[in-house]
Each structure stands twice: as C-alpha cells, then as structure tokens.
Design a protein around this motif. Structure first.
Motif: not given
Length: 692
Positions: A249-272
């Motif tokens: 209902p909103f983004f189609s006005r601007f021909h948007q079909r994709c919203m950028n999203f990048v995954r969160t940086i990871l860290a090893p567990s404390h126990e490794c």
C-alpha cells in the motif's frame, strides 16, 4: 555429549578453512564487480546501516576477526552435523559441547583476558574480569545468551521456516502492513521519557552490528533502484533481504520490491564449541553507562579530556554539548554550522532526543567530577574520572531499578524476580557467580523493542507560553543540528517529561514503518519489518514457545484473537506456531501494573535480574563481594538518584525550572506534583561522604 576424535577435528578444520577461503574470494570478487554490491550513502537503507556500524577501522578489524572465527565454527558444525547425521534438536540441546580451544579448530577460539589476582577497585571499561571464573562474561565482542535454544532450519544458521510445509515464512513487510497498524492510543499515565530513556539504556548493554565487507563498506542485497533483489551470483552470503509485495500500500508507489537487510555479525560461544551460531554484542553487557564512556579503553581515551577528571565537550557559546563527531558519515550533513556528536556509542545521532539524553548524562559526569575536585583538591585526573564514573554508574542503576523497571514491568514482577533495591543500612548479597549477566537474544531482538510501539510519530515542542512546533521524528534522525538552538534542550526535556506515550499494542506509528531513516528520500525503511526479520536472523523461536515458557497456554487457533485480528493473522501466518516473537509479544494484553504483556514482562524481568545478580560490581553489593564498594554513607546518597534530579541539575535552565518527582509518570497529579528544581523534594546527592 558426543566426543570428537582427532581425525574428525582435522577434517572439520580443513573443511572450514577451505570454505572460508572460498567465501573471502567471493567477497573480493563482489567488491571488484561492476554490479551494485556495495550500498553507498544516500538511500534510507544506508541509514539503517549507519545506525549499526562501527566507524573505527581498528575496532572493525577486531570485530571482523571474531566474526570470521565464529563463521568458521558454524561451517565446521554444518559439516559435522552432516557427517554424523545429527538432528536439529541434538544441536539445540548442546549435544556437541566439547571445548575446542586445544584442538585443530582452536585458532577460531577467542583468547580470554588476563585478570589480576587482586581485583581492580573500579570495574574495567571493557567489562572483562567481572566474574573470576568466567572472565569473558559481559565483555564486548562476545555473544548474547539465550532463554531458549535457537531455532534454525538447518540447526545452524539458516532462517526458520513454516511448521506446516517448511516453506519460507511470510514477508515481514507483509506482516507489518497486514497486522501492524497506526492507531493513536495515548497512555497519559506515562511520559515519553519511558521510551527515550529505554533506548538510551538499551544502548548501554546491547549493540548488534550488520555484517559488512572487510573494508567496512555496506553490503547491498537489492538492486540500486530497489525494484528487485540482486541475482544470486551478486549476492553476499550475509544478505537476507525483505521482499516487498507488489501491491504494497505504500512502497508500490515508488516501485520498491526489496528492502535491504544484512545479517548480524557473529561471535563464538564462550565455551568455543560446535553448535548453532551466536550473534555478537559489540559492547559491554552490564549497566555501566558504556554509551557515555565507551566499551574499550581506546574509546574512553578518545572521550576523556584528561583534565580534572572530565569528559570532552563541545563548548557552544557557553553550553556544554557532546564533542563533535570526527567521521563525516556519522550524520546526514556536516555542513558548516551544523552539528553531529560523538559519545561512547556510535548510534548517538540516530535521534535528536537520544542526543539530549547523552548530553545530560555527559554533563552529570562532569558535574560530579567538579564537585569531587572541590572536595578533594589532592586527587589527580584519573582518580576524579574513575570516582565520577563509579557514581554515575550507580545513579544509572538506581534510576533503572527504582524508577524505570517498576514503570515498565510493574511491582509484581519486581517482587517475583527479586529486583528491588535494598533500603536502610543494608548492602546486597544477591550476587551469584553462576548467573551469566550477558544480554539475552530474546531481549535484544524482541522484548526490549516493545518501546517502538510507545513512540509518538511527532515531537511537540513547547516554548514559554504555548506549543510552538511539531516535528516529525524522521526529520531529526541523524540530523541533530537543532541541539545548537539555545532553548531546544529545555524544550525537548519538557516534552519528554510531560507528553504521553502510546500504548504497547499492535500499533506502530507510520513515521517508523514508512519513513524511518529516510533522510532526504520520499520513503524510508519499515522498522516493524526489520524487527521481525531480525528475530529470524537471530534464530528466535516462535512466539508460542516463549508464551508456554511464561506459563501461558499456547495459541491453538487465530480465532483466540477475535474475529478481526484473528483474520489478519490468518492471512499472513499458516499456523500460530509460525508467529514471530516480536509480533506475538506486542499483541498480548498488558499484565497487571505493567506496560507490556506477561511474555515480554518476564523476559525483561529475567534480563534485569541477570544484570543485577550477575554483576559483582553492582553498586549496592556488600564489601565482601564488590571490590569497589561504597561506604554506607555513600550508599545512602547514591540511592537518592532520580532521572528528574539528573534533568534538573543538567538542563540549560532557560525554560525548565520545575520537574515532577518521577519523570516517567504522569506529572502534576497527587503524588507526582511539579516541584521547583531547587526544592529538596527531588533529593540531591550530597558528595561530602567522598571527601578524604
């Protein structure tokens, strides 16, 4: 527990090294490709990246090293899972929990810090060595903890799918437009100080970062015009873009079909050990005002003036503001006369009201240092700085447990989880070295995002006589230049402590679901959709699992939500067991005396119990526990702290001379009347017990 033999470990190490080499080679190809794989400044989605990134390249190097180590372990886990035929449930329950530090995979483990035999009097800037047995607990660049095991489709990192047919879950944007509304439902019992202090507080103990290229560039997952996702050959492995329906209902006005999203940086567990991935918290997990001081010694050194114990300021014609940012990309504009600020947290400029919080707490540190220097002229800069920091941390903890938490979760939860501060001549002996204080993924990616529902889309500024101006929130995101207006600070503080919040419900203002981070663009990003996608990225389980853990019955059919809401949920979810935690938590009826429903209430209460009982340096801990304990006379004083007193002492005093006793509650009513800031009815800390 399954034991890993040397042959298996060597094979896993080779597999992970080879796969990492391929990923890095592919990343190099993407960086040199003519395709638009780098997200450049300009679009609204870059504002989202700006909010999560680190601007310090040395800092980024350390982050990337830890993240790559975690990714190696994830690759090894996938290989071992396939090799042994393990189930997702076995990974979830920690079936493979062997410590890898002294194995061929040990190079992917993070070295623990060195902790002195005699503990420091003052908590470390980086939060390490708080727990003698677990020195990395609570430190930056370490993983979030979890209330329940993660839920990934492959048991390791791929996002969960529908329980009905194992097809992808519905688009978060579709859920946002179908289920999340924009309804004006003001709650006059509470002020806007609740969500704004809540955001300031969350930046004290949680900071997830989007993955980026090794040179710090932002990753693009959508075509530059937003019309579609990038083709697979041009897509980074960290991409998880949000599809936008064609009939949006909103983004189609601007021909948007994709919203950028990048995954969160990871860290090893404390126990490794091998297992599902864990997301990194870039900052300390404790309530230690790291958003003011930073989470590494290098950050703190950049912020200190090294004179009389004070922090650096930008002196704006006699008004002390946070120091000006050095990075040209920290704000939308750095033109002459504009202002962009720096603090212990890279998200400072996200909202101008957040800058206001940073300003008054920065001033409070310097105010404390000034008084301490007067009382103890023989103290050097280091002692003045450390003592002022210790007091400010205590003030922050008092405000959280005495004022903020009772407002958000209610007195029943405060009782049930043992969150009340002590009274009289009593220290606390609640510390338990077995309690891990680390922030939970459920809190960071869902429960503490309840505040997004409480935000009013507009800021109403009041001058001496009447309402002067209404500002749409997106207009002051990454554009805090108004802080230089002489009366603005007092105007905003008055707004935050008098204007009502919106109810916590399935409503989020359009300013956050259509125009978030828009800058000069005609549209922004959808915060509700981002919250949903972030929960999936972090492996949060379906809402029903947490609901059941809280003691509530599982939702069996959407009809339990009533005909209208039930039908909306049925349009997007195939089963109640698919529902995302953030969505389900917002839709719960409020628990008695609480702003939120029972599930979010208990998650928040659980977290702050961890932060109190798992912190050896918590301000009211007994001398036998806390190496930097206060004397009983000092403890009496710091327990007087309140947000209203912080505001009174550190406003510009141009328009603000009165405050209600409790800044989070409706002002001007019996029990919370307005009083003069000079009145003893808002107690002030007497620092004479610190005089030597």
């Amino acid at each position: 527990m399954l034991h890993l033999d040397k042959l298996t470990l060597s094979a896993l190490e080779k597999k992970s090294t080879d796969e990492m080499s391929k990923l890095k080679s592919r990343e190099s190809d993407l960086l040199s490709s003519p395709e638009p794989t780098i997200l450049n400044p300009g679009p609204a989605t870059y504002g989202h990246f700006r909010n999560s990134r680190s601007f310090d390249m040395a800092d980024l190097s350390q982050v990337m090293h830890v993240a790559n180590s975690a990714l190696e372990l994830a690759i090894a886990t996938r290989a071992f899972k396939d090799r042994q035929g393990l189930t997702n449930e076995q990974l979830e329950m920690g079936y493979v929990s062997e410590d890898l530090k002294h194995t061929p995979l040990g190079h992917a483990c993070v070295e623990p810090p060195f902790c002195p035999m005699i503990p420091d009097r003052y908590r470390r800037i980086d939060g390490a060595c708080n727990n003698v047995l677990h020195p990395t607990w609570g430190a930056p660049f370490t993983p979030y903890s979890r209330i329940l095991p993660a839920s990934y489709h492959d048991g390791v990192w791929s996002p969960r799918v529908s329980v009905v047919d194992e097809e992808p879950l519905p688009s978060p944007r579709q859920i946002s437009t179908t289920v999340i509304s924009d309804v004006d439902s003001p709650n006059h019992d509470y002020t806007l100080a609740v969500p704004q202090f809540g955001q300031f507080l969350s930046h004290d103990f949680t900071h997830s970062m989007d993955m980026s290229f090794t040179n710090g560039s932002a990753i693009a997952c959508c075509e530059s015009d937003g019309n579609s996702m990038l083709p697979p050959e041009a897509t980074h492995y960290a991409c998880m873009p949000i599809p936008i329906p064609e009939n949006d209902p909103f983004f189609s006005r601007f021909h948007q079909r994709c919203m950028n999203f990048v995954r969160t940086i990871l860290a090893p567990s404390h126990e490794c050990s091998l297992g599902y991935v864990q997301q990194m918290n870039k900052i300390t997990h404790y309530i230690d005002v790291s958003q003011v001081y930073g989470s590494t010694p290098e950050q703190t050194s950049e912020l200190r003036s090294f004179h009389a114990g004070k922090l650096k300021v930008f002196s704006d014609y006699g008004r002390d503001l946070p120091p000006l940012a050095k990075d040209p990309e920290a704000c939308l504009t750095m033109e002459q006369g504009s202002a962009c600020f720096e603090s212990g947290d890279t998200r400072t400029n996200q909202m101008i009201t957040l800058v206001v919080m940073h300003t008054i707490f920065l001033r409070e540190h310097n105010r404390l240092a000034t008084v301490l220097a007067h009382l103890n002229p023989h103290w050097n800069d280091d002692q003045l700085f450390l003592e002022a920091r210790q007091i400010l941390i205590a003030e922050m903890q008092v405000i959280v447990y005495k004022e903020f938490l009772p407002t958000v979760i209610g007195m029943e939860a405060m009782d049930d989880f043992g969150l009340h501060l002590k009274r009289g001549d009593r220290y606390s002996v609640d510390y338990n070295p077995q309690v891990e204080p680390s922030v939970t993924n459920e809190l960071s990616a869902a429960a503490f995002r309840f505040g997004h529902s409480t935000v009013d889309g507009q800021l109403k500024l009041y001058g001496p006589q009447k309402m002067e101006e209404v500002i749409a929130i997106p207009e002051v995101m990454f554009y805090p230049a108004r802080m230089r207006h002489q009366e603005f600070l007092d105007e905003i503080l008055s707004t935050l402590t008098t204007e009502p919040i919106q109810d916590v419900d399935g409503s989020v203002t359009d300013q956050l679901t259509k125009y978030m981070f828009r800058g000069g663009n005609p549209f922004g990003v959808d915060l509700a959709a981002i919250n949903i996608q972030r929960g999936r990225d972090h492996g949060l389980r379906p809402y029903n699992d947490y609901r059941e853990l809280t003691g509530l019955p599982r939702i069996r059919d959407f009809s339990e939500y009533g005909p209208e809401l039930g039908e909306k949920l049925r349009l997007v979810y195939k089963s109640p067991d698919d529902m995302d935690l953030w969505v389900g938590g917002l839709l719960e009826e409020r628990a008695p005396g609480s702003l939120v429903g029972p599930t979010f209430r208990d998650m928040i209460a659980d977290q702050f119990a961890r932060l109190k009982k798992g912190d050896r340096y918590f301000f009211e801990n007994d001398p036998s526990i806390n190496p930097g304990h206060f004397t009983m006379e000092q403890l009496h004083e710091v327990r007087k702290a309140s947000l209203s007193r912080i505001i009174c002492d550190n406003s510009d005093k141009r328009l603000l001379s009165r405050q209600a006793r409790n800044a989070f509650r409706k002002p001007g009513v019996p029990g919370n009347e307005f009083v003069d800031c000079r009145s003893h009815e808002i107690p002030s800390l007497d620092l004479t017990p610190w005089q030597e």
